[in-house]
Design a protein around this motif. Structure first.
Motif: not given
Length: 464
Positions: A277-285
């Motif tokens: 999901c778009n909203f999971a991108q930054t947190s995963a990074q």
């Protein structure tokens, strides 16, 4: 020429957008905008090739009618433009790694590119026409989405399904050189197909994958109807029963201006580095950076994730299980962070095992919170912070002010790998060269044709 509802001299929003979009030429776009369009096409094809064997892709291909002249990517199957656009859009969305426009909370590329590729095989279309049409399509859907979408609306309706058909309809109208009247009707008819409910994250359904397929197929039909003389309700955006009244329950803005202040919305599109999901991108990074400091994920006692309110509130993003399928895990910010911390990498295989006890333990000790600073910066920036509290009392924290998009080099690498597995390395190289030199193509249909399993190198050479 009709310019508004009967008895009115006011030009409708739909007509104004159609008029301004159709007036543009390829030379009106900067080199950076053109380069971004090419890389978005490569990214779309990369996802479609890679997801072609997923269940939802096979299901979409299975219902297409054989015959016709439109390519279904990565197969030897030809179908009607609407059916091919449907299947190709589903495949392009199949990894959940499609390009993203945060301000409209929508994925425009997985609707625009299937629409244009299918149309390019019906009518001779110069490469410059293809690229310009795509840029106009991104612009239209994104500008409407900026004005229409709220986080509350996005909890119920899929933004891609609401606004991408309109952008794709204007893109298709431009590509086929329809008149202003016809283009206005195409967008208006496409708005009637706005759809897509966000129940799937709660129920574990695969509905989401098919949303862009319906949107692309409907855009093809809207353009075809308008070209055949069908008349759409051109006040479909601002009318008393129009898009804004129906979905936002507010009056439409007085104007929705394409390329306002010379800015192109496609430049605000980012290409996902993570198949989630778009909203999971930054947190995963952020979690990936913390994983490099971890000796053992078993040492983790508690995880706190801070993100924009839009991320916390989007359906499925706060899910902590049980996860019935990979899609629910890909939507979940806690799962994406947990699996990244546990495995120290971000890849498609992270979402293959949903019963890993160690990862589920990390999910269970995760808290997801809305952060005022990240919320204020969104959608211009999509920041996140992950704090990991260890059992020995130490804390590891990493914060990112914005998502780090996949670079053009990243996109080319994964395109070559995905396309090479399906059509072979040599033809994947030739396809990449066609897209890079799209402005020189007298007939852009060769791009779609090169995505077929039965395209010969001789046919490629003769068309170039």
């Amino acid at each position: 020429m009709t310019i508004g509802p009967i008895g009115s001299s006011k030009v409708s929003l739909t007509r104004r957008m159609a008029r301004s979009g159709l007036a543009l030429e390829f030379r009106d776009f900067g080199l950076d905008v053109i380069a971004k369009a090419r890389i978005c096409l490569l990214d779309f094809l990369s996802c479609a090739f890679e997801a072609g064997d997923h269940p939802w892709s096979r299901q979409a291909i299975a219902i297409t009618q054989p015959g016709g002249s439109a390519t279904i990517i990565g197969t030897s199957r030809l179908s009607s433009p609407a059916d091919a656009a449907f299947a190709n859009a589903v495949m392009g969305h199949g990894l959940v790694r499609e390009d993203m426009h945060a301000a409209s909370i929508a994925h425009h590329g997985v609707v625009i590119w299937p629409t244009l590729l299918a149309l390019s095989e019906q009518v001779p279309m110069h490469g410059t026409r293809l690229l310009a049409a795509a840029i106009i399509g991104y612009e239209t859907g994104a500008r409407i989405g900026r004005a229409l979408l709220t986080s509350e609306l996005a909890r119920l309706y899929r933004p891609t399904g609401l606004v991408a058909p309109l952008g794709a309809a204007l893109a298709g109208s431009y590509a086929l050189r329809l008149s202003e009247d016809a283009a206005t009707s195409a967008v208006a008819i496409a708005a009637n197909t706005s759809s897509g409910l966000n129940e799937w994250p709660h129920a574990g359904g695969s509905d989401m994958y098919f949303h862009p397929g319906f949107a692309a197929s409907n855009a093809i039909k809207a353009v075809g109807l308008a070209a055949a003389g069908a008349f759409g309700s051109e006040t479909i955006l601002e009318g008393e029963a129009g898009l804004f009244a129906a979905y936002r329950r507010q009056a439409a803005p007085d104007a929705i201006t394409l390329f306002s202040d010379g800015e192109s919305e496609i430049m605000a599109v980012y290409n996902k580095p993570v198949p989630a999901c778009n909203f999971a991108q930054t947190s995963a990074q952020a979690a990936l950076r913390i994983s490099h400091e971890l000796t053992d994920a078993g040492e983790i006692d508690r995880i706190i994730i801070r993100a924009p309110e839009a991320a916390v509130r989007y359906p499925g993003c706060d899910a902590k299980g049980p996860y019935r399928n990979a899609l629910q895990a890909k939507m979940s910010i806690p799962f994406s962070v947990a699996v990244t911390l546990a495995r120290g990498e971000i890849r498609e295989e992270n979402y293959a095992r949903l019963d890993d006890a160690a990862i589920l333990r990390l999910v269970s000790v995760t808290e997801l919170e809305a952060d005022a600073g990240f919320t204020a910066a969104f959608p211009g920036k999509q920041g996140a912070e992950v704090s990991v509290h260890l059992r020995d009392g130490r804390m590891l924290r990493h914060s990112l002010a914005d998502v780090i998009a996949a670079s053009p080099a990243d996109i080319r690498t994964r395109f070559r790998a995905a396309a090479g597995r399906i059509i072979g390395g040599e033809r994947a190289y030739l396809l990449e060269q066609l897209i890079d030199g799209c402005e020189q193509l007298g007939d852009a249909r060769i791009i779609a044709a090169q995505c077929r399993l039965d395209t010969s190198e001789r046919a490629l050479r003769s068309a170039s």
